[in-house]
Design a protein around this motif. Structure first.
Motif, PDB file in Angstrom:
ATOM      1  N   SER A  91     -11.846  10.622 -20.319  1.00  0.00           N
ATOM      2  CA  SER A  91     -11.162  10.821 -18.890  1.00  0.00           C
ATOM      3  C   SER A  91     -11.914  10.262 -17.737  1.00  0.00           C
ATOM      4  CB  SER A  91     -11.146  12.388 -18.726  1.00  0.00           C
ATOM      5  OG  SER A  91     -10.365  12.872 -19.721  1.00  0.00           O
ATOM      6  N   ASP A  93     -11.437   9.600 -13.384  1.00  0.00           N
ATOM      7  CA  ASP A  93     -10.859   9.807 -11.896  1.00  0.00           C
ATOM      8  C   ASP A  93      -9.954  11.096 -11.846  1.00  0.00           C
ATOM      9  OD1 ASP A  93     -11.621   7.325 -11.183  1.00  0.00           O
ATOM     10  OD2 ASP A  93      -9.902   6.149 -12.096  1.00  0.00           O
ATOM     11  N   GLN A  94     -10.340  12.071 -12.416  1.00  0.00           N
ATOM     12  CA  GLN A  94      -9.790  13.416 -12.300  1.00  0.00           C
ATOM     13  C   GLN A  94      -9.792  13.939 -10.918  1.00  0.00           C
ATOM     14  OE1 GLN A  94     -12.192  12.531 -14.302  1.00  0.00           O
ATOM     15  NE2 GLN A  94     -12.029  13.748 -16.302  1.00  0.00           N
ATOM     16  N   SER A 106      -5.354  16.138 -12.684  1.00  0.00           N
ATOM     17  CA  SER A 106      -4.572  14.853 -13.002  1.00  0.00           C
ATOM     18  C   SER A 106      -5.646  14.059 -13.102  1.00  0.00           C
ATOM     19  CB  SER A 106      -3.737  14.556 -12.045  1.00  0.00           C
ATOM     20  OG  SER A 106      -4.185  14.275 -10.582  1.00  0.00           O
ATOM     21  N   TYR A 108      -6.846  10.065 -15.511  1.00  0.00           N
ATOM     22  CA  TYR A 108      -6.673   9.168 -16.621  1.00  0.00           C
ATOM     23  C   TYR A 108      -7.306   9.364 -17.813  1.00  0.00           C
ATOM     24  CZ  TYR A 108      -4.566   6.367 -12.971  1.00  0.00           C
ATOM     25  OH  TYR A 108      -3.704   6.029 -11.940  1.00  0.00           O
ATOM     26  N   THR A 109      -6.714   9.249 -18.925  1.00  0.00           N
ATOM     27  CA  THR A 109      -7.474   9.270 -20.262  1.00  0.00           C
ATOM     28  C   THR A 109      -7.241   8.103 -20.962  1.00  0.00           C
ATOM     29  OG1 THR A 109      -7.022  11.791 -20.463  1.00  0.00           O
ATOM     30  CG2 THR A 109      -7.581  10.693 -22.518  1.00  0.00           C
ATOM     31  N   THR A 119      -4.459   3.403 -21.850  1.00  0.00           N
ATOM     32  CA  THR A 119      -4.837   4.260 -20.946  1.00  0.00           C
ATOM     33  C   THR A 119      -3.497   5.143 -20.352  1.00  0.00           C
ATOM     34  OG1 THR A 119      -6.235   2.683 -19.949  1.00  0.00           O
ATOM     35  CG2 THR A 119      -5.449   4.349 -18.445  1.00  0.00           C
ATOM     36  N   TYR A 120      -3.815   6.362 -20.446  1.00  0.00           N
ATOM     37  CA  TYR A 120      -2.616   7.228 -19.894  1.00  0.00           C
ATOM     38  C   TYR A 120      -3.071   8.093 -18.918  1.00  0.00           C
ATOM     39  CZ  TYR A 120      -1.133   7.203 -25.012  1.00  0.00           C
ATOM     40  OH  TYR A 120      -0.832   6.991 -26.063  1.00  0.00           O
ATOM     41  N   HIS A 121      -1.864   8.219 -17.874  1.00  0.00           N
ATOM     42  CA  HIS A 121      -2.111   8.951 -16.688  1.00  0.00           C
ATOM     43  C   HIS A 121      -1.847  10.303 -17.062  1.00  0.00           C
ATOM     44  CE1 HIS A 121      -1.112  11.257 -12.787  1.00  0.00           C
ATOM     45  NE2 HIS A 121      -2.140  10.346 -12.534  1.00  0.00           N
ATOM     46  N   THR A 140       1.935  13.410 -20.053  1.00  0.00           N
ATOM     47  CA  THR A 140       1.306  12.451 -20.113  1.00  0.00           C
ATOM     48  C   THR A 140       2.086  10.907 -20.063  1.00  0.00           C
ATOM     49  OG1 THR A 140       1.431  12.339 -22.576  1.00  0.00           O
ATOM     50  CG2 THR A 140      -0.695  13.186 -21.429  1.00  0.00           C
ATOM     51  N   ILE A 143       0.017   3.690 -19.299  1.00  0.00           N
ATOM     52  CA  ILE A 143       0.095   2.855 -18.372  1.00  0.00           C
ATOM     53  C   ILE A 143      -0.011   1.540 -18.871  1.00  0.00           C
ATOM     54  CG2 ILE A 143      -1.012   1.920 -16.358  1.00  0.00           C
ATOM     55  CD1 ILE A 143      -0.202   5.075 -16.226  1.00  0.00           C
ATOM     56  N   LEU A 148      -3.020  -2.327 -15.173  1.00  0.00           N
ATOM     57  CA  LEU A 148      -4.298  -1.803 -15.077  1.00  0.00           C
ATOM     58  C   LEU A 148      -5.100  -2.871 -14.596  1.00  0.00           C
ATOM     59  CD1 LEU A 148      -4.783  -0.138 -18.975  1.00  0.00           C
ATOM     60  CD2 LEU A 148      -4.684   0.888 -16.511  1.00  0.00           C
TER      61      LEU A 148
END
Length: 149
Positions: A91, A93-94, A106, A108-109, A119-121, A140, A143, A148
């Motif tokens: 993960s 940028d939480q 919220s 990205y993972t 990459t998922y938001h 989820t 992206i 990216l």
């Protein structure tokens, strides 16, 4: 007798509110990282304790919507030897927002299932209960590679 019951009720309410007030954004972020780790390791016990009974997970473009039982079933199948191609989950940028008894995490993972990571938001909603934070919802969205860059 009634005054005693009211006093006890007020005290219990104050104690539970105090517990929530002491929860910091860092605590909720730490718990959310535990969610990611539990998914990676198929930690059934952690998932069972974290996920609310009415949990809803909306996966990429609503191609799959499932709940607590689906999450636990998958983890149990993997624990019992089903192949799992997930190598890592990282993960970044939480952001954490807490308002009243609701917390939202919220970010990205990056999920590595090979041949290249996806990459998922995500946006996860937690609610404060008598037994602490419970994960109520997860959304989820993959992206696309071109976004990216």
């Amino acid at each position: 007798m009634l005054k005693s019951l009211l006093f006890i009720l007020v005290m219990l309410t104050g104690l539970s509110s105090g517990s929530l007030a002491q929860t910091s954004k860092e605590d909720l972020l730490h718990l959310d990282k535990g969610w990611e780790n539990a998914l990676l390791r198929s930690d059934v016990e952690f998932l069972e304790n974290l996920v609310a009974d009415d949990f809803i997970w909306v996966h990429n473009h609503a191609g799959l919507i499932d709940g607590k039982e689906a999450v636990l079933s998958r983890a149990k199948r993997i624990q019992n030897g089903q192949q799992d191609d997930t190598r890592n989950r990282i993960s970044r940028d939480q952001q954490v927002v807490i308002l009243g008894s609701t917390g939202v995490v919220s970010g990205y993972t990056v999920v590595d299932r090979g041949p290249s990571p996806t990459t998922y938001h995500f946006m996860r909603t937690y609610t404060w209960t008598a037994s602490g934070w419970k994960l109520l919802g997860n959304h989820t969205m993959a992206i696309p590679e071109e976004e990216l860059k």
